[in-house]
Design a protein around this motif. Structure first.
Motif, mmCIF file in Angstrom:
data_model
loop_
_atom_site.group_PDB
_atom_site.id
_atom_site.type_symbol
_atom_site.label_atom_id
_atom_site.label_comp_id
_atom_site.label_asym_id
_atom_site.label_seq_id
_atom_site.Cartn_x
_atom_site.Cartn_y
_atom_site.Cartn_z
ATOM 1 N N ASP A 238 0.957 -1.204 -0.038
ATOM 2 C CA ASP A 238 -0.175 0.027 0.064
ATOM 3 C C ASP A 238 0.879 1.286 -0.130
ATOM 4 N N GLN A 243 1.927 1.885 -5.347
ATOM 5 C CA GLN A 243 0.807 2.474 -6.188
ATOM 6 C C GLN A 243 1.246 3.164 -7.461
ATOM 7 N N GLU A 425 -5.344 -10.091 -8.442
ATOM 8 C CA GLU A 425 -5.957 -8.754 -8.210
ATOM 9 C C GLU A 425 -5.460 -7.678 -9.421
ATOM 10 N N GLU A 437 -5.871 0.934 -7.008
ATOM 11 C CA GLU A 437 -6.120 1.197 -5.503
ATOM 12 C C GLU A 437 -7.079 0.032 -4.914
ATOM 13 N N SER A 438 -7.792 -0.599 -5.637
ATOM 14 C CA SER A 438 -8.716 -1.695 -4.971
ATOM 15 C C SER A 438 -7.675 -2.771 -5.063
ATOM 16 N N ARG A 441 -5.081 -2.647 -2.247
ATOM 17 C CA ARG A 441 -5.797 -2.681 -0.915
ATOM 18 C C ARG A 441 -5.936 -4.188 -0.536
ATOM 19 N N LYS A 442 -6.582 -4.954 -1.492
ATOM 20 C CA LYS A 442 -6.712 -6.784 -1.133
ATOM 21 C C LYS A 442 -5.504 -6.921 -1.007
ATOM 22 N N SER A 443 -4.529 -6.533 -1.818
ATOM 23 C CA SER A 443 -3.126 -7.417 -1.953
ATOM 24 C C SER A 443 -2.381 -7.130 -0.637
ATOM 25 N N GLN A 444 -2.505 -5.796 -0.083
ATOM 26 C CA GLN A 444 -1.828 -5.394 1.116
ATOM 27 C C GLN A 444 -2.401 -6.379 2.409
ATOM 28 N N GLN A 445 -3.688 -6.654 2.173
ATOM 29 C CA GLN A 445 -4.163 -7.522 3.476
ATOM 30 C C GLN A 445 -3.769 -8.900 3.329
#
Length: 457
Positions: A238, A243, A425, A437-438, A441-445
């Protein structure tokens, strides 16, 4: 998506699972042969991937290695995913059915850490004719364990670079910089859109897989200043650098890349480039031999430049198919004799003489690039390939310290699963089904789950 438990599984279990699910540069084929169960006498059992250069090795072994040494070699040759499954099972259990197996520089340090591989330094020390110092330094480093000992020898190696239609750049009045940045490549791609009817400026992988889209994208992330994990194992997907790099990659392929990019891997970009549908292609250095083959429509039209950079001096990845000797091998001495022959200078000379210098398993030895026969055959790209491999920095590929080695991967068992999920993703963003961005965000989790496993180490 799979959710990991906070309780860390045993490392051996993780490594076995990871090795069985690897995805790497394109290799495909069918069943070629099988060896016996368990080595005995002077025989050596070898389990290997079925790429063309390995199949050529199989054909040459009896008439040369076995004839000279008396050592019979039983080969089991399988497609990539199948061979990884079989290797992980046999080596994790130390069953000893196979003495030697083909492993990549992703697996060898992990296998060594688990005690599954035989150390090779003693053999190298007693075999001066093998000339370990002739092996390119990044290859030696990538096949070294945490203890600083050698556990693999390369059969062939590759990095990544930019391939482009030099004839089209000249016609359009464009110049490829000697060391291009990604921004410059993006500008050239925009100008080459439509240089020929239906042509796009560049081809980039978008196909899901940690060895597909994530391989080139991770090199872009590295040179833009990002990293999967910082030195304390904090997930960093993130970060502003991730990004920026991912948005650049996704925008470039969506605006100036090939049709169907989200389902394009090595094979699709190779086809697009040879068929004149794309003007540039960033991918494996091994692709150059295919572009310059006798029957290639673009032979002689291609130029080659280093992997584009931003904040780092170099950005090319590093990959090798290498030989590992199982710790439980019943014939380790004979296994080494086979490895020494299959990765040695004499074998390259044999292939050059009997098959052709374009088929030599290159990318591993300095002497290959000094051989006049090889230089004549691979003159268009051999020097750029060598330079890309020599400049690869598997232990320091970015602008900050890393907790694990690897350029286009993170050298931990869990990366096969993590990288594949993140790639899905990213591919969805390339397809336009979600924003960058979406996706991140999922990848960071997903990456944070790995951080929890490694935190405090």
């Amino acid at each position: 998506m799979r959710t990991q438990s906070r309780r860390r599984p045993p490392r051996a279990t993780l490594a076995a699972v990871a090795a069985g699910t690897l995805l790497a540069p394109l290799l495909s084929g069918c069943w070629v042969g099988a060896g016996g169960a368990g080595s005995g006498g002077d025989a050596v059992n070898v389990l290997m991937v079925n790429n063309p250069q390995m199949v050529e090795l199989q054909k040459l072994t009896a008439a040369h290695f076995t004839k000279d040494t008396g050592i019979k070699v039983n080969f089991t040759v399988l497609p990539e995913n199948d061979v990884r499954d079989k290797i992980s099972q046999d080596f994790a259990n130390q069953a000893g059915q196979y003495d030697v197996a083909t492993l990549s520089n992703y697996e060898i340090p992990i296998y060594a850490r688990n005690g599954w591989l035989k150390e090779m330094d003693p053999y190298v020390g007693e075999d001066p004719g093998y000339d370990e110092q002739d092996v390119l330094k990044p290859m030696r480093q990538s096949l070294t364990g945490d203890d600083g000992k050698l556990y693999g020898q390369p059969f062939y190696g590759e990095s990544s670079f930019l391939m482009y239609r030099k004839d089209l750049l000249e016609r359009e009045g464009l110049t490829m910089p000697a060391a291009p940045t990604w921004q410059e490549v993006g500008e050239i791609a925009a100008k080459l859109d439509g240089a020929e009817p239906g042509m796009k400026g560049i081809c980039l992988r978008g196909l899901p897989g940690w060895g597909e889209v994530m391989a080139p994208l991770t090199t872009v992330v590295n040179t833009f200043g990002g990293t999967w994990f910082d030195e304390d194992w904090n997930a960093r997907l993130d970060s502003p650098e991730w990004q920026k790099a991912t948005k650049f990659y996704v925008d470039l392929v969506r605006e100036h890349g090939q049709a169907g990019a989200a389902q394009s891997g090595f094979a699709e970009c190779l086809n697009n480039t040879t068929q004149g549908k794309t003007a540039m292609w960033y991918d494996a250095t091994s692709a150059a031999g295919l572009l310059e083959s006798a029957d290639s429509p673009v032979k002689g039209k291609m130029g080659y430049a280093p992997a584009p950079v931003e904040k780092t001096e170099s950005a090319g990845w590093l990959y090798t198919w290498a030989w590992g000797i199982q710790n439980a091998s019943r014939n380790p001495d004979n296994a080494w004799k086979f490895v020494s022959w299959a990765s040695g200078k004499e074998y390259e000379q044999l292939v050059g003489d009997e098959i052709g210098w374009s088929d030599v398993p290159a990318g591993k030895r300095a002497s290959t690039y000094e051989n006049p026969d090889y230089r004549a055959e691979a003159g268009a790209f051999q020097e750029m390939t060598r330079k890309a491999i020599e400049q690869a920095r598997p232990d320091d590929p970015g602008v900050q310290p890393r907790p694990a080695p690897g350029i286009q991967f993170v050298g931990i068992p869990e990366f096969t699963d993590l990288g594949t999920q993140v790639s899905q993703e990213i591919s969805a963003a390339i397809a336009g089904r979600q924003s960058v961005e979406s996706a991140l965000r999922k990848s960071q989790q997903l990456a944070e789950e790995i951080s929890e496993e490694y935190e405090g180490r």
